[in-house]
Design a protein around this motif. Structure first.
Motif, mmCIF file in Angstrom:
data_model
loop_
_atom_site.group_PDB
_atom_site.id
_atom_site.type_symbol
_atom_site.label_atom_id
_atom_site.label_comp_id
_atom_site.label_asym_id
_atom_site.label_seq_id
_atom_site.Cartn_x
_atom_site.Cartn_y
_atom_site.Cartn_z
ATOM 1 N N PHE A 317 19.694 48.270 26.077
ATOM 2 C CA PHE A 317 18.519 47.546 26.560
ATOM 3 C C PHE A 317 18.346 47.718 28.072
ATOM 4 O O PHE A 317 17.240 47.927 28.568
ATOM 5 N N ARG A 318 19.457 47.623 28.792
ATOM 6 C CA ARG A 318 19.377 47.772 30.247
ATOM 7 C C ARG A 318 18.924 49.194 30.612
ATOM 8 O O ARG A 318 18.108 49.375 31.528
ATOM 9 N N ASP A 319 19.428 50.190 29.888
ATOM 10 C CA ASP A 319 19.019 51.572 30.159
ATOM 11 C C ASP A 319 17.545 51.794 29.819
ATOM 12 O O ASP A 319 16.850 52.570 30.490
ATOM 13 N N MET A 320 17.062 51.124 28.783
ATOM 14 C CA MET A 320 15.654 51.268 28.416
ATOM 15 C C MET A 320 14.742 50.724 29.514
ATOM 16 O O MET A 320 13.647 51.246 29.737
ATOM 17 N N VAL A 321 15.185 49.678 30.194
ATOM 18 C CA VAL A 321 14.398 49.106 31.289
ATOM 19 C C VAL A 321 14.559 49.921 32.565
ATOM 20 O O VAL A 321 13.568 50.310 33.215
ATOM 21 N N HIS A 322 15.802 50.219 32.932
ATOM 22 C CA HIS A 322 16.052 50.816 34.242
ATOM 23 C C HIS A 322 15.964 52.339 34.258
ATOM 24 O O HIS A 322 15.762 52.928 35.332
ATOM 25 N N ILE A 323 16.091 52.979 33.093
ATOM 26 C CA ILE A 323 15.991 54.440 33.058
ATOM 27 C C ILE A 323 14.651 54.878 32.454
ATOM 28 O O ILE A 323 13.943 55.705 33.034
ATOM 29 N N LEU A 324 14.289 54.312 31.290
ATOM 30 C CA LEU A 324 13.020 54.694 30.668
ATOM 31 C C LEU A 324 11.834 53.939 31.265
ATOM 32 O O LEU A 324 10.699 54.409 31.192
ATOM 33 N N GLY A 325 12.086 52.754 31.826
ATOM 34 C CA GLY A 325 11.031 52.044 32.525
ATOM 35 C C GLY A 325 10.240 51.035 31.712
ATOM 36 O O GLY A 325 9.172 50.581 32.159
ATOM 37 N N PHE A 326 10.716 50.648 30.529
ATOM 38 C CA PHE A 326 10.015 49.631 29.741
ATOM 39 C C PHE A 326 9.977 48.311 30.508
ATOM 40 O O PHE A 326 10.960 47.904 31.135
ATOM 41 N N GLN A 327 8.833 47.623 30.453
ATOM 42 C CA GLN A 327 8.728 46.306 31.076
ATOM 43 C C GLN A 327 9.436 45.246 30.248
ATOM 44 O O GLN A 327 9.972 44.275 30.798
ATOM 45 N N ARG A 328 9.424 45.414 28.931
ATOM 46 C CA ARG A 328 10.055 44.424 28.059
ATOM 47 C C ARG A 328 10.666 45.121 26.855
ATOM 48 O O ARG A 328 10.037 45.999 26.244
ATOM 49 N N VAL A 329 11.899 44.732 26.523
ATOM 50 C CA VAL A 329 12.595 45.255 25.345
ATOM 51 C C VAL A 329 13.018 44.068 24.494
ATOM 52 O O VAL A 329 13.552 43.080 25.008
#
Length: 537
Positions: A317-329
């Motif tokens: 989840f953290r990688d999805m926000v900080h690497i892929l850039g999702f605003q919300r997971v």
């Protein structure tokens, strides 16, 4: 945020047609606005009527995520037929079995996807079922096969354009009567799941329920007409169908069907089309995160994702926000019998969202109970029970199986073990059933064991899941052979035998030959011991 409150497919399409030229679907095989979508669905509905499809009939769709899948599905549902989606990984035998059990009258398919001739596969398998049919031997209810791209094999077949042309004989008045006859409580879809017995069971949901699932998902995801939703999850699965296609229609979002997951193509799609919503299984996101050229793509449009259906790595989840850039997971919990039961709340911390699947969605009650059926306390493991608007109607023509999982008070016994925290959020901790998940697809050991039992050299087998870094889990089959076999099969022989009869994700990764199995006093195989052995290894 404008969400339709319609409770049938014809009303939903009419409601959203007021969006006019706003894009509804952008796909490889065509694009349609919301106004054009309703018109196109009506043309397909007329074609079904011309071919004798009536309210309450079953129509199967066997194809990847495409515009014509959407039209084939919605066209049938618009006149009150129930749609039976078929997994694109199915063998002909698996497809024919479901067509037979569901009494499907029309099959719409694509030939050539993944290098397979679906029409020939199902005709060959159906012929082995024995009984005579009006057009397809072995499937007495199947009257017509329609090819989305080209004319499929067989006798009573149409290509897509011929099929649509047949609908020109149906008047607007006849269509209007059929559309108006659809009620919220009519069966909208039958999704087949093999279950713990290995026999496919058809999960029935009404228009009210399937659209209700989509409305709950759209609300939880803050979906709007501004969103561009890349649907990677297959339309034949509840995740891609109800939480993808129907959810987008409810919110007026734009659907981008993705036929197969190719990381380069998905990254290009996100960048070029400014994709904002991209749910999927964890494998999809880990593949994107590890992509060697990830930084070359502009992913700034990504807004929302759900990473569900199988175990996720601790840092995902953290990688999805900080690497892929999702605003919300977020996470969600559901099963075929209730596609969306829980969903992470807006504003949830990443840590809590990864650890729990959120509280119950509107209209769903949740309990956790012990073996005697008594409620357990907060943060105590128990079987998860669900009750509410969107729990299935039951299993198609299988009252016994329905009564086995839905009790007299209307509680559906999921077979999943979990706990509810002080916030009302659910954490899944185990499964009572043997079922495991391979790359987002449910796998039932009983189905594989039933297939292995058909091999002339196999005496008994036991299938368990073992961890896999890419798919989350894969199958391992422990096999005991008959002792009087002159030429025992090899591991490769059993794998080939399974591949002829099972979808590829169901085929065990390993076959281990044993003399016997760990058993309890009654002779039942102790799979827990087999799993313990696997973990020790």
């Amino acid at each position: 945020m404008r969400h339709s409150t319609a409770d049938t497919i014809p009303r939903l399409l009419a409601d959203q047609a007021t969006l006019g030229d706003h894009p509804a679907v952008v796909a490889r095989d065509g694009s349609l606005s919301y106004r054009e979508l309703e018109q196109s669905v009506h043309a397909v509905a007329k074609a079904y009527l011309a071919q004798g499809v009536r309210h309450g009939d079953r129509v199967a769709v066997w194809a990847p995520n495409r515009l014509r899948f959407i039209l084939a599905m919605l066209g049938a549902q618009a006149i009150g037929a129930a749609v039976v989606p078929l997994n694109t990984r199915f063998t002909g035998h698996e497809a024919a079995t479901i067509l037979d059990r569901s009494g499907t009258s029309v099959l719409v398919l694509v030939d050539g996807f993944l290098g397979k001739s679906y029409s020939q596969m199902v005709l060959d398998a159906a012929a082995q079922l024995g009984s005579e049919g009006p057009s397809v031997p072995g499937l007495p209810e199947l009257r017509l096969v329609v090819g989305m791209d080209a004319e499929p094999a067989g006798k009573a077949v149409y290509d897509w354009s011929t099929f649509l042309s047949s609908g020109e004989s149906i008047s607007d008045d006849v269509l209007a009567t059929a559309l108006e006859a659809v009620t919220p409580d009519d069966v909208m879809d039958i999704l087949y799941t093999s279950g713990t017995t290995g026999l496919p069971k058809g999960v029935m949901s009404s228009h009210r329920q399937s659209i209700g699932v989509a409305q709950a998902w759209a609300l939880g995801a803050d979906l709007s007409t501004d969103d561009r939703y890349a649907v990677v999850n297959p339309f034949f699965h509840g995740f891609g169908y109800k939480a993808g296609m129907i959810t987008s229609l409810v919110a007026g979002a734009t659907i981008y069907p993705v036929e197969t997951f190719d990381p380069d193509q998905v990254l290009e799609l996100i960048q070029s089309e400014r994709i904002s919503v991209l749910p999927g299984v964890p494998t999809i996101f880990t593949t994107l995160i590890d992509h060697p050229r990830l930084k070359e793509y502009d992913l700034s449009s990504l807004r929302f994702a759900i990473a569900g259906a199988t175990a996720a790595p601790a840092t995902l989840f953290r990688d999805m926000v900080h690497i892929l850039g999702f605003q919300r997971v977020a996470q969600a919990y559901g099963l075929t019998e209730c596609i969306v039961a829980t969903m992470s709340r807006p504003g949830e911390s990443l840590e809590h969202a990864q650890q729990t699947t959120g509280p119950a969605v509107s209209g769903i009650e949740i309990r956790t109970v012990d073996e005697e059926g008594h409620d357990v306390g907060i943060d105590v493991d128990g079987e998860i029970l669900l009750r509410g608007d969107n729990v299935m109607l039951g299993y198609f023509e299988d009252d016994e199986a329905t009564r086995a999982v839905i009790d007299a008070d209307g509680w559906f016994h999921t077979g999943d073990v979990g706990r509810i925290d002080e916030h009302g959020c659910v954490k899944i901790t185990d499964r009572l059933k043997d079922m495991f998940i391979v790359g987002g697809f449910n796998v039932y050991p009983a189905e594989i064991e039933n297939v292995l039992r058909q091999h002339p050299a196999v005496n008994e087998s036991a299938v368990i899941d073992v961890q896999d870094a890419r798919l989350g889990a894969v199958g391992r089959a422990y096999v005991a052979l008959l002792h009087d076999i002159e030429q025992p099969p090899t591991e490769h022989d059993l794998e080939a035998f399974c591949r002829e009869r099972l979808a590829n994700f169901k085929v065990p990764r390993e076959f281990i030959f044993v003399e016997d199995f760990p058993r309890n006093a009654t002779g039942k195989i102790l799979k827990a011991e087999l799993r313990a052995r696997a973990n020790d290894e």
